[in-house]
Write an enzyme that holds these catalytic residues in place. Structure first.
Site, PDB file in Angstrom:
ATOM      1  N   SER A   1      62.059  31.652  68.279  1.00  0.00           N
ATOM      2  CA  SER A   1      61.678  30.319  68.757  1.00  0.00           C
ATOM      3  C   SER A   1      61.130  29.486  67.606  1.00  0.00           C
ATOM      4  O   SER A   1      59.920  29.251  67.513  1.00  0.00           O
ATOM      5  CB  SER A   1      60.625  30.439  69.862  1.00  0.00           C
ATOM      6  OG  SER A   1      61.124  31.172  70.941  1.00  0.00           O
TER       7      SER A   1
ATOM      8  N   HIS B   1      60.436  40.945  57.479  1.00  0.00           N
ATOM      9  CA  HIS B   1      61.181  42.036  58.089  1.00  0.00           C
ATOM     10  C   HIS B   1      60.198  43.119  58.510  1.00  0.00           C
ATOM     11  O   HIS B   1      59.174  43.337  57.854  1.00  0.00           O
ATOM     12  CB  HIS B   1      62.199  42.613  57.103  1.00  0.00           C
ATOM     13  CG  HIS B   1      63.276  41.639  56.757  1.00  0.00           C
ATOM     14  ND1 HIS B   1      64.339  41.384  57.589  1.00  0.00           N
ATOM     15  CD2 HIS B   1      63.449  40.837  55.690  1.00  0.00           C
ATOM     16  CE1 HIS B   1      65.121  40.472  57.046  1.00  0.00           C
ATOM     17  NE2 HIS B   1      64.600  40.116  55.886  1.00  0.00           N
TER      18      HIS B   1
END
Length: 197
Positions: free
Chosen positions: A71, A113
């Site tokens: 988002s 990550h």
């Protein structure tokens, strides 16, 4: 045939929206400005962004299965000024206040990550997303890196080459890797004062 026509119409509408976005917010931006998923970028006013800069939003991360839905929400305040080689990578919330000055070669990111070593590659980890907030009147010096989860207070100065890994309070000067506060502004004396060690 119908799918082909839809693609042409979609591309036409996409390019029209992108052109309108640039005409509205990027009249003072270099022609080399790269925008990715610009519909997630919400400026409050006209932007000044120099050569070779990138505003990159990511709504999905496809290196994991199933793809991770994100988002992105990049909000930029009024009177934003970045000289050149600015890169912002946004997969969640990044809020930049009004009157922010950004020097050359600055990198702002709000994701990393995952760190599980059990996958073949770290690319196969889902992204960890953390909000970044840069307050009003902040000055980011040359080659500053702002990492995920950081809040930088109003009127703060981040010195050249600094890596901001944690929150910096308002009216401070922070430098180094990791960035540490070395001065605070004293409203009574109207001077920057060294921090006692």
């Amino acid at each position: 045939m119908l799918g082909w026509a839809k693609k042409i119409i979609y591309r036409f509408l996409f390019h029209r929206k992108r052109k309108r976005f640039i005409e509205t917010y990027c009249r003072n931006c270099a022609s080399t400005l790269q925008l990715r998923e610009f519909e997630y970028i919400h400026p409050s006013g006209d932007l000044f962004i120099g050569e070779n800069s990138q505003l990159l939003c990511w709504s999905a991360y496809n290196s994991v299965q199933p793809p991770q839905q994100l988002s992105p929400n990049l909000r930029i305040g009024k009177n934003f000024h970045a000289t050149r080689n600015l890169t912002i990578q946004c997969a969640g919330n990044i809020t930049i206040g009004d009157d922010v000055l950004v020097a050359s070669d600055v990198f702002i990111i709000n994701y990393n990550h995952g760190l599980s070593p059990l996958t073949a590659s770290y690319l196969e980890n889902k992204l960890d997303v953390s909000e970044v907030v840069i307050g009003n009147g902040v000055w980011l010096g040359n080659n500053v890196v702002v990492l995920p989860g950081v809040h930088i207070g109003d009127k703060t100065i981040i010195g050249a080459g600094s890596v901001v890994t944690r929150d910096v309070p308002p009216y401070s000067i922070a430098v180094g890797n990791p960035a540490k506060v070395i001065k605070k502004y004293n409203n009574k004396t109207q001077q920057w004062e060294n921090i006692d060690k």
